[in-house]
Design a protein around this motif. Sequence first.
Motif, PDB file in Angstrom:
ATOM      1  N   VAL A  25      -2.647 -10.621 -51.363  1.00 12.81           N
ATOM      2  CA  VAL A  25      -3.638 -10.025 -50.468  1.00 12.81           C
ATOM      3  C   VAL A  25      -5.016 -10.143 -51.111  1.00 12.81           C
ATOM      4  O   VAL A  25      -5.240  -9.668 -52.223  1.00 12.81           O
ATOM      5  CB  VAL A  25      -3.323  -8.538 -50.195  1.00 12.81           C
ATOM      6  CG1 VAL A  25      -4.314  -7.965 -49.182  1.00 12.81           C
ATOM      7  CG2 VAL A  25      -1.893  -8.370 -49.710  1.00 12.81           C
ATOM      8  N   VAL A  47      -3.786 -12.635 -45.998  1.00 13.79           N
ATOM      9  CA  VAL A  47      -2.441 -12.461 -46.558  1.00 13.79           C
ATOM     10  C   VAL A  47      -1.766 -13.825 -46.684  1.00 13.79           C
ATOM     11  O   VAL A  47      -1.681 -14.574 -45.704  1.00 13.79           O
ATOM     12  CB  VAL A  47      -1.577 -11.541 -45.680  1.00 13.79           C
ATOM     13  CG1 VAL A  47      -0.195 -11.353 -46.321  1.00 13.79           C
ATOM     14  CG2 VAL A  47      -2.250 -10.195 -45.473  1.00 13.79           C
ATOM     15  N   ILE A  53       5.337 -10.428 -42.327  1.00 14.60           N
ATOM     16  CA  ILE A  53       4.803  -9.190 -42.877  1.00 14.60           C
ATOM     17  C   ILE A  53       5.289  -8.027 -42.027  1.00 14.60           C
ATOM     18  O   ILE A  53       5.118  -8.023 -40.802  1.00 14.60           O
ATOM     19  CB  ILE A  53       3.256  -9.212 -42.889  1.00 14.60           C
ATOM     20  CG1 ILE A  53       2.752 -10.452 -43.641  1.00 14.60           C
ATOM     21  CG2 ILE A  53       2.700  -7.943 -43.498  1.00 14.60           C
ATOM     22  CD1 ILE A  53       3.135 -10.474 -45.093  1.00 14.60           C
ATOM     23  N   TYR A  55       4.325  -4.654 -42.566  1.00 13.76           N
ATOM     24  CA  TYR A  55       3.156  -3.809 -42.318  1.00 13.76           C
ATOM     25  C   TYR A  55       2.226  -3.854 -43.524  1.00 13.76           C
ATOM     26  O   TYR A  55       2.602  -4.318 -44.611  1.00 13.76           O
ATOM     27  CB  TYR A  55       3.567  -2.363 -42.016  1.00 13.76           C
ATOM     28  CG  TYR A  55       4.299  -1.662 -43.140  1.00 13.76           C
ATOM     29  CD1 TYR A  55       3.607  -0.950 -44.122  1.00 13.76           C
ATOM     30  CD2 TYR A  55       5.693  -1.713 -43.222  1.00 13.76           C
ATOM     31  CE1 TYR A  55       4.288  -0.300 -45.141  1.00 13.76           C
ATOM     32  CE2 TYR A  55       6.375  -1.086 -44.232  1.00 13.76           C
ATOM     33  CZ  TYR A  55       5.671  -0.370 -45.199  1.00 13.76           C
ATOM     34  OH  TYR A  55       6.338   0.260 -46.213  1.00 13.76           O
ATOM     35  N   CYS A  56       1.009  -3.394 -43.312  1.00 12.31           N
ATOM     36  CA  CYS A  56       0.043  -3.265 -44.395  1.00 12.31           C
ATOM     37  C   CYS A  56      -0.538  -1.855 -44.382  1.00 12.31           C
ATOM     38  O   CYS A  56      -0.535  -1.171 -43.346  1.00 12.31           O
ATOM     39  CB  CYS A  56      -1.094  -4.283 -44.259  1.00 12.31           C
ATOM     40  SG  CYS A  56      -0.595  -5.992 -44.577  1.00 12.31           S
ATOM     41  N   THR A  66      -1.230   3.129 -42.082  1.00  9.68           N
ATOM     42  CA  THR A  66      -0.316   1.994 -41.963  1.00  9.68           C
ATOM     43  C   THR A  66      -0.603   1.215 -40.678  1.00  9.68           C
ATOM     44  O   THR A  66      -0.809   1.810 -39.614  1.00  9.68           O
ATOM     45  CB  THR A  66       1.140   2.479 -41.961  1.00  9.68           C
ATOM     46  OG1 THR A  66       1.406   3.163 -43.198  1.00  9.68           O
ATOM     47  CG2 THR A  66       2.106   1.309 -41.814  1.00  9.68           C
ATOM     48  N   THR A  68       0.747  -2.222 -38.325  1.00  8.77           N
ATOM     49  CA  THR A  68       1.706  -3.295 -38.046  1.00  8.77           C
ATOM     50  C   THR A  68       0.982  -4.421 -37.307  1.00  8.77           C
ATOM     51  O   THR A  68      -0.205  -4.328 -37.027  1.00  8.77           O
ATOM     52  CB  THR A  68       2.877  -2.765 -37.209  1.00  8.77           C
ATOM     53  OG1 THR A  68       2.373  -2.203 -35.990  1.00  8.77           O
ATOM     54  CG2 THR A  68       3.649  -1.688 -37.980  1.00  8.77           C
ATOM     55  N   ILE A  70       0.452  -7.349 -38.473  1.00 10.54           N
ATOM     56  CA  ILE A  70      -0.308  -8.159 -39.426  1.00 10.54           C
ATOM     57  C   ILE A  70       0.298  -9.565 -39.482  1.00 10.54           C
ATOM     58  O   ILE A  70       1.521  -9.727 -39.502  1.00 10.54           O
ATOM     59  CB  ILE A  70      -0.299  -7.511 -40.820  1.00 10.54           C
ATOM     60  CG1 ILE A  70      -0.851  -6.081 -40.743  1.00 10.54           C
ATOM     61  CG2 ILE A  70      -1.081  -8.350 -41.804  1.00 10.54           C
ATOM     62  CD1 ILE A  70      -2.286  -5.986 -40.264  1.00 10.54           C
ATOM     63  N   SER A  92      -2.579  -2.897 -49.287  1.00  9.11           N
ATOM     64  CA  SER A  92      -1.263  -3.330 -49.760  1.00  9.11           C
ATOM     65  C   SER A  92      -0.427  -3.772 -48.554  1.00  9.11           C
ATOM     66  O   SER A  92      -0.517  -3.177 -47.480  1.00  9.11           O
ATOM     67  CB  SER A  92      -0.549  -2.198 -50.500  1.00  9.11           C
ATOM     68  OG  SER A  92      -0.446  -1.041 -49.691  1.00  9.11           O
ATOM     69  N   CYS A  93       0.376  -4.834 -48.740  1.00  6.42           N
ATOM     70  CA  CYS A  93       1.195  -5.376 -47.655  1.00  6.42           C
ATOM     71  C   CYS A  93       2.642  -5.521 -48.113  1.00  6.42           C
ATOM     72  O   CYS A  93       2.906  -5.901 -49.270  1.00  6.42           O
ATOM     73  CB  CYS A  93       0.660  -6.731 -47.192  1.00  6.42           C
ATOM     74  SG  CYS A  93      -0.976  -6.646 -46.399  1.00  6.42           S
ATOM     75  N   ASP A  95       6.375  -7.317 -47.176  1.00  8.87           N
ATOM     76  CA  ASP A  95       6.999  -8.353 -46.353  1.00  8.87           C
ATOM     77  C   ASP A  95       8.393  -7.935 -45.916  1.00  8.87           C
ATOM     78  O   ASP A  95       8.866  -6.826 -46.221  1.00  8.87           O
ATOM     79  CB  ASP A  95       7.007  -9.699 -47.086  1.00  8.87           C
ATOM     80  CG  ASP A  95       7.910  -9.719 -48.308  1.00  8.87           C
ATOM     81  OD1 ASP A  95       8.759  -8.813 -48.465  1.00  8.87           O
ATOM     82  OD2 ASP A  95       7.769 -10.658 -49.130  1.00  8.87           O
TER      83      ASP A  95
END
Length: 371
Positions: A25, A47, A53, A55-56, A66, A68, A70, A92-93, A95
Motif C-alpha cells: 500500500v 494497492v 482485496i 477491505y482497507c 473500514t 470495502t 477496494i 492498511s489493507c 487480502d
Amino acid sequence: PSSRDPDRVIEPIIVIEEDNVNPVVTLSSPANNSVVKNKSVSFTFNVEENRSIDYCVLNVGNDSNTYTGIVKGENTINYTFANDELLDWNISCIDSSGNIGVSPTQFLNVDFNLYQIKTCVELQDMNKALDGNYVLLNSFDCSTDTSSGGKLYNEGLGFEPIGTDSNPFLGTLDGNNFTISGLNINRSTNNVGLFGVVETGVGLVISNLNLLGVNISGGNYVGGLVGKYGSAGVGGNIFNIKVDGSVNGTNYVGGVFGDLRGNLNFSGVAARIKSDDITVNATGSYVGGLAGNVYNFEVIRSSSLGNVIGSSYVGGLVGSVAGSGSTSIISNSYSRVNVTGSTNQAIGGLVGSLGSNYSGSTSLTNSYSSG
C-alpha cells in the motif's frame, strides 16, 4: 501380477499455492506534511496485490474506518473532519488470504476554520498568515487608515498588497457580500492590488466581495483585486466580485486582475466579476477593464464599464486572451468602455487580442462591447 480394479476412479491431486505475500500500500495524496483547508479530504492510495482485496482501513489520528470495494491499483477514500487537527494517518489493507499490508505513516494539518475580518487593519494582517481562510463580518472603510496619518499610510505607500512572488497568498477569502471602501495603494513596485500575488489550487478562492472607490497604482501586474493570479491545480476559482475606482500601472493592468492564469491542464473559472465605473490607465501593454491578460482561464457572466487607456493589447474587458494546453473562454460577458490605445496594435472594444499557443484553444461566445 498385481490386480487392478477397472472401476476405480483416481482423484486428481490439487496443489493449492499458499499466499503469504502482503499487499503493498502506497499513499498518493495528501502529500506528507500537507496543510488542507477543507473539512472534506480525499485520501488517494495505490494497492499492489496478486489476489482480491477484502477491505482497507483508514487510520486518521485516533479514528479508524473500514472500507470495502477496494480494487487493485488506485483508490480514493473521502473523509470529513469535525475539527481542525494536526494528526498522522495511514492505510492498511487485507487480502482474501488474510495477509495485511500497511502503508507508511504520513502527517496532515487540517485547518479549515475561518479568520474573521472586521477592520482594514485586520485585512492587512492577512499578510501574517498567507495560507489562512478568511471571512468578512461587516463592511468597512479603508480610506482613513490608508491616508495621511492613518495606521496603514506607510509614508504614502498605503496598503501593503497581500502576497508576493516569493510568499504568495495561498488561502481563501469570502467577502460575505460585504464592501471594502477607499482602499489606497500608491507604489512603483510590481504585483499590486488588494492581493499582490495569489497562487492557489482547488476550489473557490476569492468570492462575494465588493471593492468600491479603490485608488491603486503600481508597476507591472496591477489590479483592483489581484495583481497576479495563478491557479496551480483544478479550479482556483473566483466568484461574485465587484470593483470600482481607479487602477494605474505599466504592463498587465486591469480593473480587477492584472494577470489571470490557470495551469496547462485545468482552466480556472472567474464568474460574475464586475468592474463598474472603473478607470484603468497604463503606459504599456496588456490592459483591460476587467483583466490585462487572461491565460488558461474561463471568464463567465462578467462585465466592465468605464475607461481604459493603454499602449497595445488593450481591451474594454480583457487586453489579451490566450490558451496553452487548456482552454481560455470568454462567455456571456460584455464591456461598455471607452478604449484608447496609443499604438493601435491589438486594440478592441471587448478584447484586444484573442489567440492560442501550442495545443491550447480560445473562444469568445455570446459577448459584446459598446462605448
